[in-house]
Write a protein that holds these residues in place. Structure first.
Motif, PDB file in Angstrom:
ATOM      1  N   ALA A  32      45.547 -31.199 -17.811  1.00 17.80           N
ATOM      2  CA  ALA A  32      45.687 -32.419 -17.006  1.00 17.80           C
ATOM      3  C   ALA A  32      44.638 -33.430 -17.445  1.00 17.80           C
ATOM      4  CB  ALA A  32      45.542 -32.108 -15.519  1.00 17.80           C
ATOM      5  N   GLU A  33      43.436 -32.947 -17.662  1.00 22.72           N
ATOM      6  CA  GLU A  33      42.351 -33.843 -18.047  1.00 22.72           C
ATOM      7  C   GLU A  33      42.489 -34.271 -19.515  1.00 22.72           C
ATOM      8  OE1 GLU A  33      38.542 -32.596 -16.499  1.00 22.72           O
ATOM      9  OE2 GLU A  33      37.534 -33.397 -18.268  1.00 22.72           O
ATOM     10  N   VAL A  64      45.610 -36.723 -20.044  1.00 26.92           N
ATOM     11  CA  VAL A  64      45.949 -37.788 -19.089  1.00 26.92           C
ATOM     12  C   VAL A  64      46.123 -39.146 -19.743  1.00 26.92           C
ATOM     13  CG1 VAL A  64      43.519 -38.160 -18.385  1.00 26.92           C
ATOM     14  CG2 VAL A  64      45.365 -38.865 -16.885  1.00 26.92           C
ATOM     15  N   TRP A 110      46.880 -25.043  -6.010  1.00 27.64           N
ATOM     16  CA  TRP A 110      47.787 -26.192  -6.135  1.00 27.64           C
ATOM     17  C   TRP A 110      47.545 -27.274  -5.095  1.00 27.64           C
ATOM     18  CZ3 TRP A 110      50.592 -27.533 -10.214  1.00 27.64           C
ATOM     19  CH2 TRP A 110      50.700 -26.559 -11.216  1.00 27.64           C
ATOM     20  N   SER A 112      45.150 -29.472  -4.860  1.00 28.14           N
ATOM     21  CA  SER A 112      44.747 -30.753  -5.442  1.00 28.14           C
ATOM     22  C   SER A 112      45.872 -31.398  -6.239  1.00 28.14           C
ATOM     23  CB  SER A 112      43.514 -30.571  -6.334  1.00 28.14           C
ATOM     24  OG  SER A 112      43.844 -29.826  -7.481  1.00 28.14           O
ATOM     25  N   ARG A 113      46.876 -30.599  -6.648  1.00 30.46           N
ATOM     26  CA  ARG A 113      47.923 -31.144  -7.512  1.00 30.46           C
ATOM     27  C   ARG A 113      49.286 -31.210  -6.835  1.00 30.46           C
ATOM     28  NH1 ARG A 113      47.062 -27.202 -12.539  1.00 30.46           N
ATOM     29  NH2 ARG A 113      46.799 -25.740 -10.801  1.00 30.46           N
ATOM     30  N   PRO A 127      52.621 -32.267  -5.365  1.00 28.56           N
ATOM     31  CA  PRO A 127      53.256 -33.477  -5.900  1.00 28.56           C
ATOM     32  C   PRO A 127      53.697 -34.500  -4.852  1.00 28.56           C
ATOM     33  CG  PRO A 127      54.793 -31.651  -5.931  1.00 28.56           C
ATOM     34  CD  PRO A 127      53.500 -31.096  -5.423  1.00 28.56           C
ATOM     35  N   LYS A 138      51.304 -31.617   0.152  1.00 29.03           N
ATOM     36  CA  LYS A 138      49.864 -31.351   0.098  1.00 29.03           C
ATOM     37  C   LYS A 138      49.371 -30.947   1.486  1.00 29.03           C
ATOM     38  CE  LYS A 138      47.154 -34.229  -2.299  1.00 29.03           C
ATOM     39  NZ  LYS A 138      46.434 -33.554  -3.399  1.00 29.03           N
ATOM     40  N   TYR A 151      50.650 -41.540  -5.938  1.00 26.02           N
ATOM     41  CA  TYR A 151      50.816 -40.860  -7.224  1.00 26.02           C
ATOM     42  C   TYR A 151      51.094 -41.778  -8.400  1.00 26.02           C
ATOM     43  CZ  TYR A 151      50.822 -36.598  -4.529  1.00 26.02           C
ATOM     44  OH  TYR A 151      50.449 -35.574  -3.713  1.00 26.02           O
ATOM     45  N   ALA A 187      43.493 -37.913 -12.328  1.00 33.26           N
ATOM     46  CA  ALA A 187      44.169 -37.145 -13.381  1.00 33.26           C
ATOM     47  C   ALA A 187      44.699 -35.844 -12.792  1.00 33.26           C
ATOM     48  CB  ALA A 187      43.209 -36.856 -14.536  1.00 33.26           C
ATOM     49  N   GLU A 188      43.893 -35.211 -11.972  1.00 30.42           N
ATOM     50  CA  GLU A 188      44.297 -33.939 -11.374  1.00 30.42           C
ATOM     51  C   GLU A 188      45.330 -34.155 -10.263  1.00 30.42           C
ATOM     52  OE1 GLU A 188      40.970 -31.281 -10.790  1.00 30.42           O
ATOM     53  OE2 GLU A 188      41.920 -30.446  -8.996  1.00 30.42           O
ATOM     54  N   MET A 189      45.058 -35.097  -9.389  1.00 30.12           N
ATOM     55  CA  MET A 189      45.937 -35.319  -8.235  1.00 30.12           C
ATOM     56  C   MET A 189      47.339 -35.732  -8.670  1.00 30.12           C
ATOM     57  SD  MET A 189      45.236 -37.745  -4.936  1.00 30.12           S
ATOM     58  CE  MET A 189      45.958 -39.294  -5.437  1.00 30.12           C
ATOM     59  N   VAL A 242      48.840 -35.368 -11.721  1.00 25.32           N
ATOM     60  CA  VAL A 242      49.417 -34.815 -12.952  1.00 25.32           C
ATOM     61  C   VAL A 242      50.855 -34.343 -12.788  1.00 25.32           C
ATOM     62  CG1 VAL A 242      48.362 -32.520 -12.613  1.00 25.32           C
ATOM     63  CG2 VAL A 242      49.060 -33.223 -14.892  1.00 25.32           C
ATOM     64  N   LEU A 243      51.131 -33.616 -11.742  1.00 26.62           N
ATOM     65  CA  LEU A 243      52.462 -33.028 -11.593  1.00 26.62           C
ATOM     66  C   LEU A 243      53.498 -34.100 -11.236  1.00 26.62           C
ATOM     67  CD1 LEU A 243      54.261 -30.557 -11.494  1.00 26.62           C
ATOM     68  CD2 LEU A 243      53.546 -30.213  -9.123  1.00 26.62           C
ATOM     69  N   ALA A 244      53.156 -34.947 -10.288  1.00 27.93           N
ATOM     70  CA  ALA A 244      54.086 -36.003  -9.886  1.00 27.93           C
ATOM     71  C   ALA A 244      54.455 -36.868 -11.084  1.00 27.93           C
ATOM     72  CB  ALA A 244      53.467 -36.850  -8.773  1.00 27.93           C
TER      73      ALA A 244
END
Lengths: 245, 313, 313, 245
Positions: free
Chosen positions: A231-232, A235, C52, C54-55, C57, C62, D69, D231-233, D235-237
């Motif tokens: 991710a980092e 990015v 998961w 922090s990530r 979607p 969340k 996002y 970047a972390e928050m 990434v998936l979206a």
């Protein structure tokens, strides 16, 4: 061939991930000399990664950057060891010790590969990895025999890292197929063990009595760490697809 | 007395003072402060760039950036060594930095928030550093001058790399070009302020010039720098955020818009965007590394003792 | 002797044993081990999902995920309390966990590598947990049974959320659907193994059933679970990675493909993908928190002393 | 209006970033009770963030998730304090103390906003933030008066956090324009200072003597921390644009 490509990805991804980890230390090392030393090692590794990934990219019509920045997690082929967190300096050194001994044995055989490109990359890399091996061995001695605190940390760092060693020496179908183009991982175990044994004897360290972790990195099954690292790392490149830098 | 005469003679001949030579206490102090400040700037200056190592958008750029930040650690090492020849050990200088007693270049208290900052820092900040440092290669104190020769060589390399980053961005996508212009806009004025306060507000400059440490005044160096940048920015296809740049035929100097020296003083006083963060990071690295340095020292001692015993036996 | 008789009577009446009641040492030990193991599973089980937070979607997901992982800490708390009524303090149980002497559910030694794992863990792992735990609400030991009632309510909620995550993915883009199927493929067999070894290889089950702790055998529970999942997976539009599932009319049991009990034993012995990581994280949190717990205790002591002095004066 | 949207983004982004930071503690807190407590606070904050961002989204024809996002770094409006790293537990508590006192004073006035939506969100939030304030104050007492080690860490945590307080109380053009729809940040300084003063007296703590850092978050000028967090928050979206979850 597709098999050589796959093999080159393994080698390139290993070094790329470790370079990414080591880069963190530059500006944070215990002394300026180590900012420089760890920076050098990271630079060597990124150089090796670029060579292997460029070679893999030839077969896939992709650039090294396509491969580094635009693959998703399961497409990477690194072993878990290379993605392990830095932890404290002792843990970083433990990881470096294991990696550099493995890579030294690997490259010193791969330089005789029947694949001339792999052989050439390995022949250049092996000299650099020899220095990495010396650097980490010296630090293992200093930390193991330095103070009580450093010894405690060195032992803890080795213990945390040891479960990820076994994966390095696992053979699979790809290795069978590649024959003398590749190096058979299982053949590296004995020489690595023997070198480590003599270093550990001098450092008064024991092989950690911890079970091995199941790997799977060579087949795209990664630990929970890789997602964060990617991710980092990816990015910015992904925010600007198609851009050049 | 003989020492004083020799010192004065060496200075008047524009020769070099070496560590064992006699030197006035004020000369020693001025140099020790300047060199250690310079060393600290290299070390703190690693941080804004280290901030982008993990996210560099190509492997080539990642390698170049790593090498650059690593070079800065190397520069710090040369400079601490040069400063040590004046009698202050590196540990002491580091402690002063950590304790907030020593200064470093204020420019590193601005954040590097985009990749383009890697370009702007290289082009403008290293550019200003070089303009400042090239004359220092002839500084009267030998170890300082020699360290600067080595550093300047690497810095010009870094500056070229910064320029290349900006050039690539300026010729890239609209988003990349915008990123590049934004970075130039943010770093331009702080870079000009790197030359120090205006000459009429720079009380120590005169003495430093008399001692052949400094060769040109702050404003002279700044003016020369502006002249270089205004040419180079055209090649980039970007602009400098200053519509008052012009060459004054009378004074033969480049002129620019007035700078916000209040902001400069605020940042110098610790009220910049990143002062606290930079100091914290350095302190943390230093404290987290203490056990490692202690271990290395203890191990070296044990080895030395063992060697001595072996010799005695 | 009177205690033993009362215990036997309560068991035979299917009544509840309470902390102050006499109980056989083996009953106490079995329960203490089972409840603390269950508590540890809640605590270690936080990790794959916390991975998961922090990530996640969407903000809604969340929030739901945070609440879920937080609930697991709450379950851990109830269960440690229940176990404490058997005489082992929480600190001791935590130390045993950290020291690697205590077990937790092996399933949490698999990594949660994609977002779909949040669905599969909720649907399959919580599903299996519920199938295991609903009968435990009637466990003969009072505090355990009552804790299970509360936990089961929350777990069904979690399972529904997991199902919803998968449903959303299965009806989403092709990449999302593939992610969902992959997660189900990876978690299916480990979830089935959560019921424990086959009945003919589960030596302690019989005694636990006699004590009204366990109500159904491992295989009975597993079979029932497979039956539920095979229906629900159709709603999802996904498949289970097992082409041997069928309802056996003779035994009235659901059957499934043989499970890889060697892998189960390997993971149990510490050789799973994440055993080392899970233990390390727990140890680290515990050690990093030591100074906080000490501070809280010291502060409470000081307050108590001050209150006592005030009262005395 | 566009101004209310901008204001709602500030409020929403503050809470979102802090929730993201606090979420890290769930599974890592010093005791299980704190996994629960910090989790509750994070949940409250994410609730507030969702309310404010949804409201802002109304005016922009975007969803809360579009805003969370798919904005880039300079489009966020959070103050630097909310993005500060967790550090150790004491530093997290220091940040929480300052945030919760600020937010309590803010929301207890914003509930009288002439904008009914902002008023309603604030009226609900203020009760939750009152608990956050109590939670962090209790911990400040425990840590400041507990052991030497905890006191040292509490003081260090406050010192690291203090430079980012001033930004919270800076007025600007937007505040002038919004009038009674918003709360004027500078008016919150005195009540916050006075409450902190009495807590600090009880905890035998001093206001850290450290200079304020230049902020700029309200105008999209962020610290170096935000990029990593996003970047972390995101990434998936961002890997699945257009997907629903």
């Amino acid at each position: 061939s597709a098999d050589v490509v796959e093999y080159a990805l393994r080698l390139g991804d290993d070094s790329l991930m470790l370079a990414q980890r080591l880069g963190w230390w530059i500006s944070r090392a215990p002394e300026l000399e180590e900012d420089v030393a760890l920076g050098n090692i990271a630079l060597d590794l990124i150089g090796h990664a670029r060579s292997f990934l460029s070679y893999a990219g030839h077969g896939l019509d992709k650039t090294e950057d396509d491969l580094a920045y635009f693959r998703s997690e399961p497409e990477f082929r690194c072993a878990h060891l290379f993605v392990q967190p830095n932890g404290d300096f002792a843990r970083t050194i433990a990881r470096q010790l294991l990696v550099s001994h493995y890579q030294f044995e690997l490259y010193s055989r791969l330089m005789h590969s029947t694949d001339p490109t792999l052989a050439a990359i390995a022949a250049k890399a092996v000299k650099e990895v020899d220095y990495h091996r010396d650097h980490s061995s010296q630090w293992v001695l200093r930390l193991a025999l330095g103070t009580d605190e450093s010894r405690r940390r060195m032992i803890a760092g080795l213990k945390l890292t040891w479960p990820y060693v076994e994966e390095l020496f696992v053979d699979d179908q790809l290795i069978d197929t590649l024959g003398d183009a590749a190096v058979r991982p299982s053949t590296l175990r004995a020489p690595v063990d023997s070198l480590l044994a003599s270093l550990f004897a001098e450092a008064e360290l024991e092989i950690p009595a911890v079970p091995a972790a199941v790997g799977g990195g060579r087949h795209g099954r990664h630990s929970e760490h890789l997602g964060y690292l990617l991710a980092e790392m990816q990015v910015l490149a992904r925010e600007h697809p198609g851009a050049t830098w | 007395q003989a020492g004083r005469e020799q010192f004065d003679r060496l200075i008047s001949e524009d020769s070099r003072i070496e560590p064992r030579d006699w030197m006035p206490e004020a000369y020693r102090k001025t140099l020790a402060r300047q060199i250690s400040q310079h060393a600290h700037s290299e070390i703190i200056g690693m941080q804004p760039e280290a901030n982008w190592i993990s996210r560099a958008p190509s492997l080539k750029r990642k390698a170049i950036l790593m090498a650059k930040v690593q070079d800065e650690a190397g520069h710090g090492l040369y400079l601490y060594s040069a400063a040590e020849t004046l009698g202050t050990p590196r540990d002491k200088m580091t402690e002063d930095l950590i304790a907030g007693k020593a200064r470093y270049s204020s420019i590193f208290n601005y954040p590097a928030v985009t990749w383009a900052d890697m370009g702007a820092i290289g082009w403008l900040v290293d550019g200003a550093a070089i303009a400042n440092q090239v004359p220092l290669c002839r500084a009267s104190y030998g170890p300082y001058g020699r360290a600067m020769v080595r550093i300047c060589k690497e810095e010009s390399f870094h500056q070229r790399q910064g320029f290349e980053i900006l050039l690539e961005l300026a010729n890239g996508t609209p988003a990349q070009k915008e990123m590049a212009q934004d970075a130039v806009n943010r770093w331009y004025a702080p870079a000009l302020m790197m030359f120090g306060p205006p000459d009429d507000d720079s009380p120590n400059s005169k003495q430093s010039m008399a001692w052949n440490i400094k060769r040109f005044s702050n404003d002279e160096l700044r003016s020369r720098f502006v002249g270089m940048m205004v040419e180079q920015v055209k090649v980039l296809g970007l602009t400098l955020p200053d519509d008052q740049i012009r060459f004054n035929e009378d004074t033969q100097q480049w002129e620019h818009a007035p700078l916000d020296w209040d902001e400069f003083k605020e940042v110098l006083a610790g009220r910049g965007p990143c002062n606290a963060q930079r100091m914290e990071r350095r302190r943390e690295a230093h404290e987290d590394g203490a056990w490692v340095r202690e271990a290395a020292a203890a191990y070296a001692d044990k080895r030395a003792t063992a060697a001595a015993q072996q010799k005695a036996a």
